[in-house]
Design an enzyme around this catalytic site. Structure first.
Site, PDB file in Angstrom:
ATOM      1  N   ALA A   1       0.841  -1.198   0.000  1.00 29.55           N
ATOM      2  CA  ALA A   1       0.000   0.000   0.000  1.00 29.55           C
ATOM      3  C   ALA A   1       0.879   1.253   0.000  1.00 29.55           C
ATOM      4  O   ALA A   1       1.820   1.338  -0.771  1.00 29.55           O
ATOM      5  CB  ALA A   1      -0.976  -0.033   1.172  1.00 29.55           C
ATOM      6  N   CYS A   2       0.574   2.210   0.863  1.00 36.21           N
ATOM      7  CA  CYS A   2       1.268   3.501   0.837  1.00 36.21           C
ATOM      8  C   CYS A   2       2.736   3.408   1.232  1.00 36.21           C
ATOM      9  O   CYS A   2       3.482   4.370   1.051  1.00 36.21           O
ATOM     10  CB  CYS A   2       0.553   4.502   1.754  1.00 36.21           C
ATOM     11  SG  CYS A   2      -1.075   4.993   1.150  1.00 36.21           S
ATOM     12  N   SER A   3       3.160   2.279   1.790  1.00 37.59           N
ATOM     13  CA  SER A   3       4.569   2.107   2.162  1.00 37.59           C
ATOM     14  C   SER A   3       5.365   1.367   1.092  1.00 37.59           C
ATOM     15  O   SER A   3       6.535   1.037   1.312  1.00 37.59           O
ATOM     16  CB  SER A   3       4.669   1.356   3.493  1.00 37.59           C
ATOM     17  OG  SER A   3       4.146   2.131   4.555  1.00 37.59           O
TER      18      SER A   3
END
Length: 372
Positions: free
Chosen positions: A155-157
């Site tokens: 995801a966002c990481s």
């Protein structure tokens, strides 16, 4: 063992922009349509009317003023409210690979490299347009790169996790030159019909070249250390996937798009991220006074301001914690790399900084770098 370094970065920005004012006009028109279609249920108290959005609400809630998208016509159509992207035959490059190729080309140019110099491609993004073949392998082919390639989704990481994977392989000697690329078409997984989140995301692609510091052709950032952590949570979730049809769930369901419990995320993620960065710095013997810059995930201005204060022990100066959120919105894994790409050229030799991303999972990744 070899010293990994970031030797180039690249940014692809779509040509189409949706301002808050444009977005609000479309959303409010959709809300009016929905309320008219459900007027009887609303009058009977069986349904709640959809509330209008406003540009003021969006900016105060997020700090976002506009976002770049691959297609604005479909998003702004009250009868549609999601992008309309042209289907491509299998013998043509996919849209994610096309975006990635642009960002990779710029990163390679900065590094003084060509595609043939690359022996690892990691496509790290919050969503991939297909299950297989891996988008990373398609990008590898388009670049004329050697070695191997694979997709990664945290995801966002995704970007920082990808940087850690690439840096570890460069450090060990298993690869010599890697590209981590983050093509994010967040407009396609956003629920544009939900007032609480319809403004959050935008589209973009970023890329970084990671290679041995001894091979660097010019200015570069030494990667001193990377650290990643995950902790399971349902507070940011998307239930779409290849098993959907087996569950007989092909209808238009809200949980098949981006969903989050914003208040819980805010409460739970901020302490996790602040503590993660502090512990990572302490382990490497870094203090707040050593930091020249924080390149944080671009999800919400209030969140970044909180993290900046916790890490530095004071209110950061604008140049110390640059925000690109107002122009790009949340671009998932690419956000911290956009900030790095746009706000790192002024760093002097010896200046230190932290690249950090965080999001669904929960997940958090940090990269400690120093201008060489």
């Amino acid at each position: 063992m070899y010293q990994p370094a970031i030797t180039g970065c690249g940014l692809f920005t779509p040509s189409q922009i949706i301002t808050n004012d444009e977005l609000v006009v479309a959303f409010n028109a959709y809300a009016d349509r929905w309320n008219a279609e459900h007027a009887e249920a609303i009058a009977a108290g069986e349904a709640e009317p959809m509330q209008h959005s406003s540009a003021g609400f969006i900016e105060s809630a997020s700090g976002i003023e506009q976002r770049f998208v691959m297609d604005k016509e479909g998003v702004l159509d009250p009868a549609r409210m999601f992008p309309k992207l042209t289907a491509r035959p299998d013998d043509q490059p996919g849209i994610m690979a096309e975006m990635a190729l642009d960002a990779c080309g710029k990163a390679l140019a900065m590094a003084g490299r060509q595609g043939a110099d690359v022996d690892l491609v990691i496509c790290a993004a919050s969503n991939h347009e297909r299950a297989y073949p891996a988008v990373a392998i398609e990008i590898q082919d388009l670049l004329g790169a050697k070695g191997f390639a694979f997709d990664m989704n945290v995801a966002c990481s995704s970007a920082t996790f990808g940087i850690q994977a690439a840096a570890d392989m460069v450090r060990s000697g298993s690869v010599r030159c890697a590209i981590v690329v983050n093509p994010e078409i967040c407009s396609a997984h956003l629920e544009w019909r939900d007032r609480d989140c319809h403004f959050i995301f935008g589209d973009v692609a970023t890329a970084v070249v990671i290679e041995r510091a001894e091979d660097a052709a010019g200015d570069h950032f030494v990667i001193h250390s990377t650290r990643c952590a995950t902790q399971f949570s349902n507070n940011i979730r998307n239930n779409d996937g290849f098993l959907r049809r087996t569950h007989d769930q092909m209808e238009d369901r809200r949980d098949m798009q981006f969903m989050q419990n914003g208040r819980k995320v805010f409460k739970e993620v901020l302490p996790m991220v602040s503590a993660h960065i502090a512990a990572h710095m302490e382990a490497e013997g870094w203090t707040a006074d050593d930091l020249k810059r924080l390149w944080l995930h671009q999800a919400n201005k209030t969140m970044n301001d909180f993290i900046g204060r916790k890490v530095l022990g004071r209110v950061p100066e604008p140049a110390e914690q640059p925000n690109i959120l107002q122009d790009y919105a949340n671009t998932s894994s690419a956000g911290s790399i956009i900030a790095f790409a746009k706000h790192s050229a002024d760093m002097a030799p010896g200046d230190k900084g932290v690249i950090c991303s965080f999001g669904a999972g929960y997940s958090v990744g940090s990269v400690l770098v120093e201008r060489a």
